[in-house]
Design an enzyme around this catalytic site. Sequence first.
Site, PDB file in Angstrom:
ATOM      1  N   GLY B  11     -75.895  23.108 -90.370  1.00 53.00           N
ATOM      2  CA  GLY B  11     -74.686  22.290 -90.446  1.00 53.00           C
ATOM      3  C   GLY B  11     -74.812  21.024 -89.618  1.00 53.00           C
ATOM      4  O   GLY B  11     -75.030  21.087 -88.413  1.00 53.00           O
ATOM      5  N   GLY B  13     -72.431  18.750 -89.103  1.00 51.01           N
ATOM      6  CA  GLY B  13     -71.129  18.211 -88.707  1.00 51.01           C
ATOM      7  C   GLY B  13     -71.117  17.912 -87.212  1.00 51.01           C
ATOM      8  O   GLY B  13     -72.170  17.777 -86.586  1.00 51.01           O
ATOM      9  N   PHE B  14     -69.930  17.831 -86.657  1.00 47.25           N
ATOM     10  CA  PHE B  14     -69.847  17.485 -85.237  1.00 47.25           C
ATOM     11  C   PHE B  14     -70.563  18.505 -84.358  1.00 47.25           C
ATOM     12  O   PHE B  14     -71.344  18.141 -83.481  1.00 47.25           O
ATOM     13  CB  PHE B  14     -68.389  17.346 -84.811  1.00 47.25           C
ATOM     14  CG  PHE B  14     -67.725  16.113 -85.347  1.00 47.25           C
ATOM     15  CD1 PHE B  14     -68.159  14.857 -84.960  1.00 47.25           C
ATOM     16  CD2 PHE B  14     -66.679  16.197 -86.247  1.00 47.25           C
ATOM     17  CE1 PHE B  14     -67.563  13.703 -85.453  1.00 47.25           C
ATOM     18  CE2 PHE B  14     -66.067  15.057 -86.749  1.00 47.25           C
ATOM     19  CZ  PHE B  14     -66.505  13.804 -86.360  1.00 47.25           C
ATOM     20  N   VAL B  79     -78.268  27.467 -97.178  1.00 42.28           N
ATOM     21  CA  VAL B  79     -78.579  28.778 -96.611  1.00 42.28           C
ATOM     22  C   VAL B  79     -78.006  29.865 -97.505  1.00 42.28           C
ATOM     23  O   VAL B  79     -76.838  29.809 -97.900  1.00 42.28           O
ATOM     24  CB  VAL B  79     -78.008  28.886 -95.185  1.00 42.28           C
ATOM     25  CG1 VAL B  79     -78.137  30.305 -94.651  1.00 42.28           C
ATOM     26  CG2 VAL B  79     -78.711  27.891 -94.268  1.00 42.28           C
ATOM     27  N   GLU B 171     -51.108  12.386 -93.136  1.00 48.83           N
ATOM     28  CA  GLU B 171     -51.897  11.182 -93.429  1.00 48.83           C
ATOM     29  C   GLU B 171     -51.868  10.849 -94.915  1.00 48.83           C
ATOM     30  O   GLU B 171     -51.669   9.700 -95.312  1.00 48.83           O
ATOM     31  CB  GLU B 171     -53.371  11.414 -93.058  1.00 48.83           C
ATOM     32  CG  GLU B 171     -53.662  11.412 -91.584  1.00 48.83           C
ATOM     33  CD  GLU B 171     -55.029  12.019 -91.269  1.00 48.83           C
ATOM     34  OE1 GLU B 171     -55.664  12.599 -92.188  1.00 48.83           O
ATOM     35  OE2 GLU B 171     -55.448  11.918 -90.122  1.00 48.83           O
ATOM     36  N   ASP B 305     -65.716  24.627 -86.380  1.00 47.42           N
ATOM     37  CA  ASP B 305     -64.607  25.268 -87.095  1.00 47.42           C
ATOM     38  C   ASP B 305     -64.912  26.700 -87.506  1.00 47.42           C
ATOM     39  O   ASP B 305     -63.994  27.457 -87.848  1.00 47.42           O
ATOM     40  CB  ASP B 305     -64.269  24.469 -88.366  1.00 47.42           C
ATOM     41  CG  ASP B 305     -63.520  23.189 -88.048  1.00 47.42           C
ATOM     42  OD1 ASP B 305     -63.227  22.953 -86.862  1.00 47.42           O
ATOM     43  OD2 ASP B 305     -63.228  22.427 -88.984  1.00 47.42           O
ATOM     44  N   ALA B 320     -62.218  17.770 -84.082  1.00 49.70           N
ATOM     45  CA  ALA B 320     -63.529  17.193 -83.822  1.00 49.70           C
ATOM     46  C   ALA B 320     -63.953  17.271 -82.353  1.00 49.70           C
ATOM     47  O   ALA B 320     -65.088  17.655 -82.060  1.00 49.70           O
ATOM     48  CB  ALA B 320     -63.562  15.749 -84.325  1.00 49.70           C
TER      49      ALA B 320
END
Lengths: 440, 440
Positions: B11, B13-14, B79, B171, B305, B320
């Site tokens: 992953g 991501g962050f 994966v 948003e 997450d 994040a």
Amino acid sequence: MHGQPHVVIVGGGFAGLWATRALARDAVRITLVDRRNHHLFQPLLYQVATAGLSAPDIAAPLRHILRRQGNVEVRLGEVTAIDTAGRQVRLADGGVLDYDFLLLASGATHAYFGHDDWATAAPGLKTLEDALAIRRRVLLAFERAEAASDPDQRAAWLEFAVVGGGPTGVELAGTLAEIARHTLRDEFRRIDPAQARVRLIEAGPRVLSSFPESLSAKAATQLRRLGVEVVTGRPVAHIDDQGYTLELGDGRQERVPARTVLWAAGVAASPLGALLQAERDHAGRVLVGPDLSIPGRPEVFVAGDLASVRQGDRAVPGVAPAAKQMGRHVGDAIRARLASRPAPGFRYRDFGNLATIGRMAAVVDLHGLKLSGIVAWWFWLVAHVFFLIGFRNRLAVLTNWAWAYWTYQRHARIIFGPSRPRGATGDTDDTGDAPAERRR
Amino acid sequence: MHGQPHVVIVGGGFAGLWATRALARDAVRITLVDRRNHHLFQPLLYQVATAGLSAPDIAAPLRHILRRQGNVEVRLGEVTAIDTAGRQVRLADGGVLDYDFLLLASGATHAYFGHDDWATAAPGLKTLEDALAIRRRVLLAFERAEAASDPDQRAAWLEFAVVGGGPTGVELAGTLAEIARHTLRDEFRRIDPAQARVRLIEAGPRVLSSFPESLSAKAATQLRRLGVEVVTGRPVAHIDDQGYTLELGDGRQERVPARTVLWAAGVAASPLGALLQAERDHAGRVLVGPDLSIPGRPEVFVAGDLASVRQGDRAVPGVAPAAKQMGRHVGDAIRARLASRPAPGFRYRDFGNLATIGRMAAVVDLHGLKLSGIVAWWFWLVAHVFFLIGFRNRLAVLTNWAWAYWTYQRHARIIFGPSRPRGATGDTDDTGDAPAERRR
């Protein structure tokens, strides 16, 4: 307002948009029909395909471009039938548009000259979707090469071919070489992207055959300097998803394993041309009279890449300036008809010919003045950014180019959709089934 | 080099990216696996969905971000299995990665709480593809409304609902209202986009429930000022492609014809969490120990997450900053293990909570200092652009925002793929089968 003559314009490319604008102050109502919501600045499409620009950099919504032109209505829709006797255009959604004047300017698409089975293996470049598909294919090829354990498979993923040595083929090949040699530097651990081979394959004797021979030769030299292998006089005999076959003459052939083949060898007119009962040339373009209307139907015009127009002994080329001039002319002709004046004859003003090759490399033919190299590239850049529609786009494109120039980076290197690199296992479907499924 | 401990990070991501960077100077070799080629700055994803930013503005290729970190190899791959006993990760392309340390950080996806049949009618927002699909749906809705001849159909195309009053829902709703009221002004001839209704639907008693009540109230006020109808305390009973049904209590229901419903009501952990033999919470998140490793497997970490982490009596939120802190912590923990030191416990530092609502509207909770309105919006903007990865992206995003701010324009309003607006004929598949076919 509904008493005013109704002008239906099919196609929001250069011809259709310029015709629409030419009629801005006339007492007509205009319906501009396009199956896409945007005008596309096609001369920079190869930059989207090669990750240098984002799609929105070179496209703007037609509604937005025309929002202040009160006499035009933009209609998203696909034309399915044209009844020239009844003066009606039918749309796929059931809509019917009655017209007093019709301009058909639906452009061109790429053609495989009877080899439509090559289309999946060798995608062409005409729309934003084409550009994103090519971007995906090129970027994934390097990923597959990195993941491949079999050396032959790896080599096939690092073998790129562009078929067709016209302006689009030259742009694509030059930029692919730049990506391999510069953009991807330091990013891979198992392959050296600079080892990728980029071949530009032209069946005829030289690249950029619409230019003078001296500029074709200069273009070939500049391509080689950028790292492109230029192959001329070799027609392609076969393409599939594992590679391609070249005719070497004397019945000999060369088979090249290559997983990325791009098609830039031919265009054909939009199929909408067939909806008019009018004569068409071998490429499907509609033969028009001197005022760009079709014989016997003075209220029906064809312009842009769909029109076959001869000027003296030369055909008007399928380039953006010609499409704009034709569009503007149709506006003038409609105005003349409304005033019961005879419509003027169309005259193509040929200001010259430009082709970009890659970083700092281009050729320019201004009928007498011939430029190549850096000077030509700057000329090309200024001309193209200047003509790009919409101030913001121009700014964004310049920013992106300045950035790319100094860093060799291409900011739009995003592969959409999850991808399963099946590497050496010989997957044939490598161009992404996933995105659409994800989109549901 | 192959004698060095091998860290596999799943992953980009962050959490995964920050863990990778934290190990930049350590004597390990790292393989970062992601099924996409890019890191995505998820906090700005709603801007891509609402045509304010291009996809490449908020995404950068992982290879490019990490090109100068010599101890990392980026692997595009999916994966399919994890063997914690044999310390192996298996990929869909047949690849097998042996590891000494594993970090699973594959994030979250949206969840429909047992109503997976709502997914086609009400798309969620987690990936770039999701964002482009939502963009397409929203822009096409106005086109369909313009083309519709039946007033009821027209109204249904101008009815927008966002389900879920968390940060993403707020948003989306705020920006949709801005598009309808400002961006599309003057562009349509038969509809007034400002007449579109944008409803934000929250089952609970207030929007932004993770914020203090006073800020929730301020957010609701700001939403209303932007033109959003805020509906709280009304669970959604049903969604299909013609509309949705709300529970009004006492067994009463309200059926609303609406062609555009967006889902922002729930997230679930990535399915990869199930590949570990480890306990998971109700949302599928993996329960980890104080150092973020899973019980009995000190060499296997989960972060971001996908991890369920409790800090005292509170769960660490799926935001994040928490993911970055967890990623960095896993780097530290691996370093400690290699030096045979005990791994430190993870401590989440909560700097506060931000949510943007729309043009000049946001709420910020800095634990004591509460901001809303313009000041909060500027705070939010600076924080987000500052944290955006990659200098060029930051520059591009700022330029785009400055442009959008002064002009109300959103530059990325391109609908990909040809679309056949079937208008009033009641088409149910309105989100584009075409793009993928075109891509072949």
